[in-house]
Design an enzyme around this catalytic site. Sequence first.
Site, PDB file in Angstrom:
ATOM      1  N   ASP A  98       0.817  -1.221   0.000  1.00 42.20           N
ATOM      2  CA  ASP A  98       0.000   0.000   0.000  1.00 42.20           C
ATOM      3  C   ASP A  98       0.847   1.266   0.000  1.00 42.20           C
ATOM      4  O   ASP A  98       0.435   2.299   0.529  1.00 42.20           O
ATOM      5  CB  ASP A  98      -0.971   0.021   1.197  1.00 42.20           C
ATOM      6  CG  ASP A  98      -1.823  -1.224   1.256  1.00 42.20           C
ATOM      7  OD1 ASP A  98      -2.289  -1.656   0.195  1.00 42.20           O
ATOM      8  OD2 ASP A  98      -1.996  -1.769   2.360  1.00 42.20           O
ATOM      9  N   LYS A 106       2.310   1.972  -5.153  1.00 38.20           N
ATOM     10  CA  LYS A 106       2.982   1.416  -6.341  1.00 38.20           C
ATOM     11  C   LYS A 106       2.175   1.657  -7.610  1.00 38.20           C
ATOM     12  O   LYS A 106       2.738   1.898  -8.666  1.00 38.20           O
ATOM     13  CB  LYS A 106       3.201  -0.096  -6.167  1.00 38.20           C
ATOM     14  CG  LYS A 106       4.215  -0.433  -5.107  1.00 38.20           C
ATOM     15  CD  LYS A 106       4.368  -1.927  -4.930  1.00 38.20           C
ATOM     16  CE  LYS A 106       3.166  -2.605  -4.340  1.00 38.20           C
ATOM     17  NZ  LYS A 106       2.837  -2.239  -2.962  1.00 38.20           N
ATOM     18  N   GLY A 128      -4.172  -4.290  -4.501  1.00 39.61           N
ATOM     19  CA  GLY A 128      -5.185  -3.320  -4.907  1.00 39.61           C
ATOM     20  C   GLY A 128      -4.476  -2.045  -5.284  1.00 39.61           C
ATOM     21  O   GLY A 128      -3.894  -1.377  -4.434  1.00 39.61           O
ATOM     22  N   HIS A 129      -4.423  -1.745  -6.568  1.00 42.36           N
ATOM     23  CA  HIS A 129      -3.714  -0.551  -7.025  1.00 42.36           C
ATOM     24  C   HIS A 129      -4.719   0.523  -7.427  1.00 42.36           C
ATOM     25  O   HIS A 129      -5.523   0.330  -8.331  1.00 42.36           O
ATOM     26  CB  HIS A 129      -2.777  -0.905  -8.182  1.00 42.36           C
ATOM     27  CG  HIS A 129      -1.622  -1.760  -7.751  1.00 42.36           C
ATOM     28  ND1 HIS A 129      -0.796  -2.426  -8.613  1.00 42.36           N
ATOM     29  CD2 HIS A 129      -1.167  -2.045  -6.512  1.00 42.36           C
ATOM     30  CE1 HIS A 129       0.121  -3.087  -7.921  1.00 42.36           C
ATOM     31  NE2 HIS A 129      -0.076  -2.869  -6.641  1.00 42.36           N
ATOM     32  N   GLN A 180       2.196  -6.062  -3.103  1.00 39.66           N
ATOM     33  CA  GLN A 180       2.473  -6.129  -1.660  1.00 39.66           C
ATOM     34  C   GLN A 180       3.793  -5.381  -1.353  1.00 39.66           C
ATOM     35  O   GLN A 180       4.113  -4.449  -2.065  1.00 39.66           O
ATOM     36  CB  GLN A 180       2.506  -7.586  -1.144  1.00 39.66           C
ATOM     37  CG  GLN A 180       1.148  -8.260  -1.184  1.00 39.66           C
ATOM     38  CD  GLN A 180       0.794  -8.852  -2.545  1.00 39.66           C
ATOM     39  OE1 GLN A 180       1.608  -9.519  -3.147  1.00 39.66           O
ATOM     40  NE2 GLN A 180      -0.408  -8.626  -3.014  1.00 39.66           N
TER      41      GLN A 180
HETATM   42  P1  IMP Z   1      -2.737 -12.786   1.711  1.00 44.24           P
HETATM   43  O1  IMP Z   1      -1.759 -12.239   0.738  1.00 44.24           O
HETATM   44  O2  IMP Z   1      -4.173 -12.541   1.330  1.00 44.24           O
HETATM   45  O3  IMP Z   1      -2.480 -14.229   2.049  1.00 44.24           O
HETATM   46  O4  IMP Z   1      -2.563 -11.983   3.100  1.00 44.24           O
HETATM   47  C1  IMP Z   1      -1.368 -12.104   3.886  1.00 44.24           C
HETATM   48  C2  IMP Z   1      -1.001 -10.766   4.515  1.00 44.24           C
HETATM   49  O5  IMP Z   1      -0.588  -9.864   3.487  1.00 44.24           O
HETATM   50  C3  IMP Z   1      -2.145 -10.056   5.236  1.00 44.24           C
HETATM   51  O6  IMP Z   1      -1.607  -9.350   6.335  1.00 44.24           O
HETATM   52  C4  IMP Z   1      -2.667  -9.081   4.205  1.00 44.24           C
HETATM   53  O7  IMP Z   1      -3.314  -7.980   4.802  1.00 44.24           O
HETATM   54  C5  IMP Z   1      -1.372  -8.675   3.539  1.00 44.24           C
HETATM   55  N1  IMP Z   1      -1.548  -8.214   2.162  1.00 44.24           N
HETATM   56  C6  IMP Z   1      -1.783  -8.965   1.066  1.00 44.24           C
HETATM   57  N2  IMP Z   1      -1.858  -8.197  -0.040  1.00 44.24           N
HETATM   58  C7  IMP Z   1      -1.648  -6.942   0.365  1.00 44.24           C
HETATM   59  C8  IMP Z   1      -1.575  -5.691  -0.321  1.00 44.24           C
HETATM   60  O8  IMP Z   1      -1.683  -5.597  -1.552  1.00 44.24           O
HETATM   61  N3  IMP Z   1      -1.335  -4.585   0.443  1.00 44.24           N
HETATM   62  C9  IMP Z   1      -1.137  -4.679   1.788  1.00 44.24           C
HETATM   63  N4  IMP Z   1      -1.195  -5.812   2.460  1.00 44.24           N
HETATM   64  C10 IMP Z   1      -1.450  -6.939   1.766  1.00 44.24           C
END
Ligand code: IMP
Length: 436
Positions: free
Chosen positions: A13, A16, A40-41, A227
């Site tokens: 977040d 990017k 989520g961009h 991420q």
């Molecule tokens: P997962 O990727 O859905 O398995 O989530 C694992 C961890 O990564 C959790 O803490 C999510 O909130 C975090 N996470 C996954 N994708 C994002 C992102 O795009 N931005 C911020 N945090 C993320």
Amino acid sequence: MKNVVIVGAQWGDEGKGKVVDLYSAKAEYIVRYQGGNNAGHTLVVNGKKTVLHLIPSGILHADKVCLIANGVVFDPEVFFKEIDSLLASGAISDRPYDRVRVSDRAHVILPYHRLLDSVREAKAAGGKIGTTVRGIGPAYEDKVSRRGIRVADLLDAKTLRAKIEHAIEEKNVLLKNLYGADPIALDAVYDTCVGLGEKLRPYVADVKSLLMTALEQKRPMLFEGAQGTLLDIDHGTYPFVTSSNTIAGGALTGSGVGEGAIGSVIGIMKAYVTRVGSGPFPTEIEETEPALAEKIRAVGQEFGATTGRKRRIGWLDLVALKYAVQVNGITGLALMKADVLNGLDCLKLCTSYSIGGNTVYDLPSRAEDLARIEPNYDVYPCWPNYDAKEVKGFDDLPEELREYIRKIEAFTGVPVVLLSVGPGREETLELGNPFE
Ligand code: IMP
């Protein structure tokens, strides 16, 4: 021209999407190489907001090729929703597969991955990871355990059924006996997959080969990370991480290009830090300065683009940032959302950690030690409110902001090459060109 990798230098977040959108103007190929629709961009172009989860943010530039490479876990249903909404908004033409291709080697997220993600999170009492429940972890597990269904598999209805049967065998035991959920029905999954495969056929490509040709022709490429570094499966704050390699090395394994293909690695960072989901967060201020956390969240609109969850807020952590510079080989930083801090009473920069009475300058590996960190801060005056429209170059910035940037550069050893002062494309100061 150099090829550029974009990585998140914090917990995701960082902004990017905006940088990918800006740099896409200089690239011809934009490549997603890891993660899935957990990302989520958010992009704002001409005042219009678009949120993308899977398709590279470069899609908003008319003539660019967007590739979803082998390292991504690919949810076809989400993909088609995004294609439909981009068609509806006029961002893409009626032949989207001319501009968007998906690797035949990418692993597919199927409904049972989402189901497993959600029953596990629901059952995990204290140890919730706080996933996005998009099935990311279970899909990567299948990949590593060699039970995954790949995009190419969806195109061959004859061999697909046995593969799905193999993939769900163990899951049904788990679902029934451990989670008390209904088992997965093979026929329904198979029929869905065959339908999706047919729809997907024109988009499927050997993305690695496309990239090899593009490399030979010296076409500039932008690798779009999702991420952030501290969510990396190996180098992040394990186990509170995502299931892929979010660092720059992931761009190589996740797309099939060699190390020599990469020229610059740009780390995207915010002027403060946020984290969504559970896990240690050394500079978090939710408890120590709750009113300030609320204010930053409101001004910075710090709510998840994928799940709408509140993001946790903290001061800029230079120790973690330097770690990100090292594990990614970052060559330049993009500093986002400095405007959110405009006019605060003071700013705090974390320059070392105290753990059990010892001062440390590196990120410990265990979540238990990360949770014990007490951050040591340097405190500075913040810059006042200023009119970003008047800023044409670095020297037009308030002195306190210039000093903040210099401190970041001195601590990490890399230059700030981009400064963003608002969500729009035009609210950006480019201090260098990573493609040169
Ligand atoms: P997962 O990727 O859905 O398995 O989530 C694992 C961890 O990564 C959790 O803490 C999510 O909130 C975090 N996470 C996954 N994708 C994002 C992102 O795009 N931005 C911020 N945090 C993320």
